[in-house]
Design an enzyme around this catalytic site. Sequence first.
Site, PDB file in Angstrom:
ATOM      1  N   TYR A 143      23.766  55.670  67.704  1.00  6.98           N
ATOM      2  CA  TYR A 143      24.454  55.544  66.417  1.00  6.98           C
ATOM      3  C   TYR A 143      24.117  54.264  65.648  1.00  6.98           C
ATOM      4  CZ  TYR A 143      27.031  59.522  68.111  1.00  6.98           C
ATOM      5  OH  TYR A 143      27.332  60.761  68.580  1.00  6.98           O
ATOM      6  N   PRO A 162      30.085  64.599  62.525  1.00  4.91           N
ATOM      7  CA  PRO A 162      30.442  66.010  62.727  1.00  4.91           C
ATOM      8  C   PRO A 162      31.715  66.343  61.958  1.00  4.91           C
ATOM      9  CG  PRO A 162      31.170  64.723  64.592  1.00  4.91           C
ATOM     10  CD  PRO A 162      30.557  63.748  63.632  1.00  4.91           C
ATOM     11  N   HIS A 205      31.043  59.333  64.155  1.00  3.97           N
ATOM     12  CA  HIS A 205      30.905  59.794  65.538  1.00  3.97           C
ATOM     13  C   HIS A 205      30.866  58.673  66.584  1.00  3.97           C
ATOM     14  CE1 HIS A 205      30.127  62.768  68.479  1.00  3.97           C
ATOM     15  NE2 HIS A 205      29.246  63.499  67.847  1.00  3.97           N
ATOM     16  N   SER A 219      28.849  65.882  78.916  1.00  7.88           N
ATOM     17  CA  SER A 219      29.850  64.828  79.013  1.00  7.88           C
ATOM     18  C   SER A 219      29.694  64.055  80.321  1.00  7.88           C
ATOM     19  CB  SER A 219      31.239  65.460  78.955  1.00  7.88           C
ATOM     20  OG  SER A 219      32.197  64.467  79.199  1.00  7.88           O
ATOM     21  N   SER A 257      25.200  71.635  71.037  1.00  7.21           N
ATOM     22  CA  SER A 257      26.393  71.118  71.685  1.00  7.21           C
ATOM     23  C   SER A 257      27.463  72.192  71.770  1.00  7.21           C
ATOM     24  CB  SER A 257      26.931  69.939  70.871  1.00  7.21           C
ATOM     25  OG  SER A 257      27.948  69.305  71.580  1.00  7.21           O
ATOM     26  N   GLN A 258      28.080  72.276  72.942  1.00  9.55           N
ATOM     27  CA  GLN A 258      29.209  73.191  73.050  1.00  9.55           C
ATOM     28  C   GLN A 258      30.483  72.436  72.654  1.00  9.55           C
ATOM     29  OE1 GLN A 258      32.098  75.385  76.185  1.00  9.55           O
ATOM     30  NE2 GLN A 258      29.976  75.329  76.856  1.00  9.55           N
TER      31      GLN A 258
HETATM   32  N1  COA Z   1      30.219  82.893  87.266  1.00  7.72           N
HETATM   33  C1  COA Z   1      31.399  83.089  86.670  1.00  7.72           C
HETATM   34  N2  COA Z   1      32.013  82.156  85.893  1.00  7.72           N
HETATM   35  C2  COA Z   1      31.368  80.992  85.717  1.00  7.72           C
HETATM   36  C3  COA Z   1      30.119  80.727  86.297  1.00  7.72           C
HETATM   37  C4  COA Z   1      29.537  81.748  87.121  1.00  7.72           C
HETATM   38  N3  COA Z   1      28.377  81.576  87.702  1.00  7.72           N
HETATM   39  N4  COA Z   1      29.741  79.494  85.950  1.00  7.72           N
HETATM   40  C5  COA Z   1      30.717  78.979  85.179  1.00  7.72           C
HETATM   41  N5  COA Z   1      31.713  79.883  85.036  1.00  7.72           N
HETATM   42  C6  COA Z   1      32.974  79.725  84.325  1.00  7.72           C
HETATM   43  C7  COA Z   1      33.592  78.368  84.581  1.00  7.72           C
HETATM   44  O1  COA Z   1      34.382  78.375  85.729  1.00  7.72           O
HETATM   45  C8  COA Z   1      34.395  78.149  83.322  1.00  7.72           C
HETATM   46  O2  COA Z   1      35.584  78.873  83.417  1.00  7.72           O
HETATM   47  P1  COA Z   1      36.891  78.525  82.511  1.00  7.72           P
HETATM   48  O3  COA Z   1      36.570  79.003  81.127  1.00  7.72           O
HETATM   49  O4  COA Z   1      37.942  79.323  83.156  1.00  7.72           O
HETATM   50  O5  COA Z   1      37.077  77.055  82.607  1.00  7.72           O
HETATM   51  C9  COA Z   1      33.556  78.789  82.250  1.00  7.72           C
HETATM   52  O6  COA Z   1      32.719  79.735  82.920  1.00  7.72           O
HETATM   53  C10 COA Z   1      32.713  77.818  81.488  1.00  7.72           C
HETATM   54  O7  COA Z   1      31.785  77.175  82.326  1.00  7.72           O
HETATM   55  P2  COA Z   1      30.308  76.892  81.839  1.00  7.72           P
HETATM   56  O8  COA Z   1      29.921  77.835  80.777  1.00  7.72           O
HETATM   57  O9  COA Z   1      29.407  76.792  83.017  1.00  7.72           O
HETATM   58  O10 COA Z   1      30.355  75.535  81.094  1.00  7.72           O
HETATM   59  P3  COA Z   1      31.214  74.231  81.281  1.00  7.72           P
HETATM   60  O11 COA Z   1      32.591  74.482  80.779  1.00  7.72           O
HETATM   61  O12 COA Z   1      31.037  73.667  82.617  1.00  7.72           O
HETATM   62  O13 COA Z   1      30.483  73.333  80.206  1.00  7.72           O
HETATM   63  C11 COA Z   1      29.039  71.620  79.444  1.00  7.72           C
HETATM   64  C12 COA Z   1      29.200  72.811  80.392  1.00  7.72           C
HETATM   65  C13 COA Z   1      27.676  71.023  79.630  1.00  7.72           C
HETATM   66  C14 COA Z   1      29.172  72.114  77.992  1.00  7.72           C
HETATM   67  C15 COA Z   1      30.171  70.618  79.782  1.00  7.72           C
HETATM   68  O14 COA Z   1      30.006  70.117  81.079  1.00  7.72           O
HETATM   69  C16 COA Z   1      30.162  69.428  78.864  1.00  7.72           C
HETATM   70  O15 COA Z   1      29.546  68.415  79.142  1.00  7.72           O
HETATM   71  N6  COA Z   1      30.901  69.526  77.755  1.00  7.72           N
HETATM   72  C17 COA Z   1      30.972  68.452  76.793  1.00  7.72           C
HETATM   73  C18 COA Z   1      29.992  68.679  75.696  1.00  7.72           C
HETATM   74  C19 COA Z   1      30.250  67.686  74.607  1.00  7.72           C
HETATM   75  O16 COA Z   1      30.419  66.520  74.832  1.00  7.72           O
HETATM   76  N7  COA Z   1      30.291  68.224  73.389  1.00  7.72           N
HETATM   77  C20 COA Z   1      30.627  67.435  72.241  1.00  7.72           C
HETATM   78  C21 COA Z   1      29.536  66.546  71.811  1.00  7.72           C
HETATM   79  S1  COA Z   1      30.001  65.758  70.338  1.00  7.72           S
END
Ligand code: COA
Length: 583
Positions: A59, A72, A297, A413, A509-510
């Site tokens: 940044y 954002p 941000h 994250s 990004s998610q």
């Molecule tokens: N089978 C069935 N379910 C599964 C699975 C599998 N193989 N793998 C994952 N899942 C489920 C998880 O248990 C989770 O369930 P929930 O919705 O009940 O919690 C769901 O699917 C989502 O998991 P997944 O899609 O693997 O992603 P995550 O939530 O672990 O997210 C990242 C991954 C990288 C997005 C997350 O770790 C992260 O870092 N998020 C922050 C991003 C960020 O900072 N964004 C803003 C930037 S400004």
Amino acid sequence: MYLSCMKHLVKEEQYQKTKAIVVKFGEPGGTGELLQKKLLERSDKTYNWVYDYWLEDMYLNQRLALPVNSNPAMVFPKQNFKDRKDSLRFAAHLITGVLEYKERIDTRVLPVDFARGQLAGTPLCMKQYYRLFNTYRLPGHKRDTLVIHKPGSIEQEHIIVACKNQFFVLDLVVNKKKLKEMDILTQLEKIVKMAENSEERQPPFGLLTSDGRTEWAQAREVLIKDSVNRESLAVIEKCLCVLCLDNPSGMEVGDTSRALLMLHGGGHEKMGANRWYDKPMQFIVGEDGVCGTVCEHSPFEGIVLVACTEYLMKFMTGSPSKMGRATSVSELPTPARLLWKTTPHIQDLLKASAERLQRLVRDLDMDVHKFEVYGKEFIKKQKMSPDAYIQVALQLAFYRCNGRLVSTYESASIRRFHEGRVDNIRSATSEALAFVKAMTDEKDSEKMKQLWDAINAQTNYTITAITGLGIDNHLLGLREIAQELKMERPEIFTDETYVASNQFILSTSQVPTTVEMFCCYGPVVPNGYGCCYNPQSDHLLFSVTSFHGSTETCSAVFIKALDEGLVEMRDLCRKSNKPQSIN
Ligand code: COA
């Protein structure tokens, strides 16, 4: 890991050159070993060895304008206001929620967040929450500063209200009493009235904050020669947040137009000057029901912003407005309008900023798309990680649009670590490349195997990154510590592959939400895409951005490819229907 991330993204000849450089860097007794030793020493002395380096690199050193390029936005559900007064009631209620949330922060009663999804259950660092309302990004000639204000006297607490490009101070404590919601509404009504008065109208100084950071720093230096401007800036820089009361933009209100209004305000002729982009929390309440936030941000990530705004949305719907019942502060002083001293030179600066914002507005190609065929529940049923699946779909879409894969950023994250912000999941894996190629050429059985390989590679990289073992922060640390040691920049960091590895043509990004709203942001390079997605049980929401100025990108074309690819991936899973387990 760096080599395996880049091997399939650069030409073979370039890769061989990079490989030789990397091997030399890593030789026993070589530069890499020395820098690693220094980095370990730094990690012994700091809470988080990468945080400062990361903040500057991500940044504060960036010179591009904040709107679109960096800030954002979170788009709230469209509101149906009967009239202006109705929108002001909403704004007063929102600010009451902000104050309630801030009190939770100040009294440290916010519950600690725990990781969900991959490696669920770990507690997460809460520091970003403590920077929501007390920070300010001050422009600098070469580097900005993230100013963190120490808690001051509660009596100085104020917000800035922007209305018709004018800025007003709304003191939140009067005669030692905190303003109630009804008082806030009264003050907002006064502000709207004052903003109507054309005789007292000030030039649109907020425009300067929409400019490139160096341009704004230079302009600010001119402004602060005058004490009137100095005082106005000081009041803005110390506010809790900015509330922008927007006039109707005249644009047709859809998801895409609402997102655009959040990101850049539609330019200086619409709401683009009714903003102060340096302020991390800026709420927008439009008379036409277009509402949301646009955020600077550097103090926090989207996930923390979601937690805050979801709290506010729930507060707004769950707790009725307390207009009628509360006893109000009897004598409310008129809110002060911030004054500016202008000169012909400053007028020219404002004009130049307006033109540059206009260029940005014209250039942004945005498409918000709700993919309704299925959502994350379908993906989970395939025993796949929804996030990994969506990332692979994004690679497929990019490949179909451009015939190649490129350096991709997915924010991961790292709040498992003290002061942790994010590292990068490099989603353009070699397995993803094999999959996207197979989708064009191969039989279904082969495609399914490649899909599984791509999903497994993506999931494994995610786990690597969120546990602090990603490569981007590490390489950044090694590069910066070399700079601190005043060493000549090691070849690994001047190499073409390294430069390409940091050109994030696909920046993703998610940002999931549990209430109806969505996040969006701009591309980070001129020929790139920004793609923010919000996976829901039965649908997936994508906000895709690019620049019209690039002949290589088109948001609508990307969305179409994404849409088709997601349907094909579902069909493939259905046909194969043989879930396997992740390695
Ligand atoms: N089978 C069935 N379910 C599964 C699975 C599998 N193989 N793998 C994952 N899942 C489920 C998880 O248990 C989770 O369930 P929930 O919705 O009940 O919690 C769901 O699917 C989502 O998991 P997944 O899609 O693997 O992603 P995550 O939530 O672990 O997210 C990242 C991954 C990288 C997005 C997350 O770790 C992260 O870092 N998020 C922050 C991003 C960020 O900072 N964004 C803003 C930037 S400004």
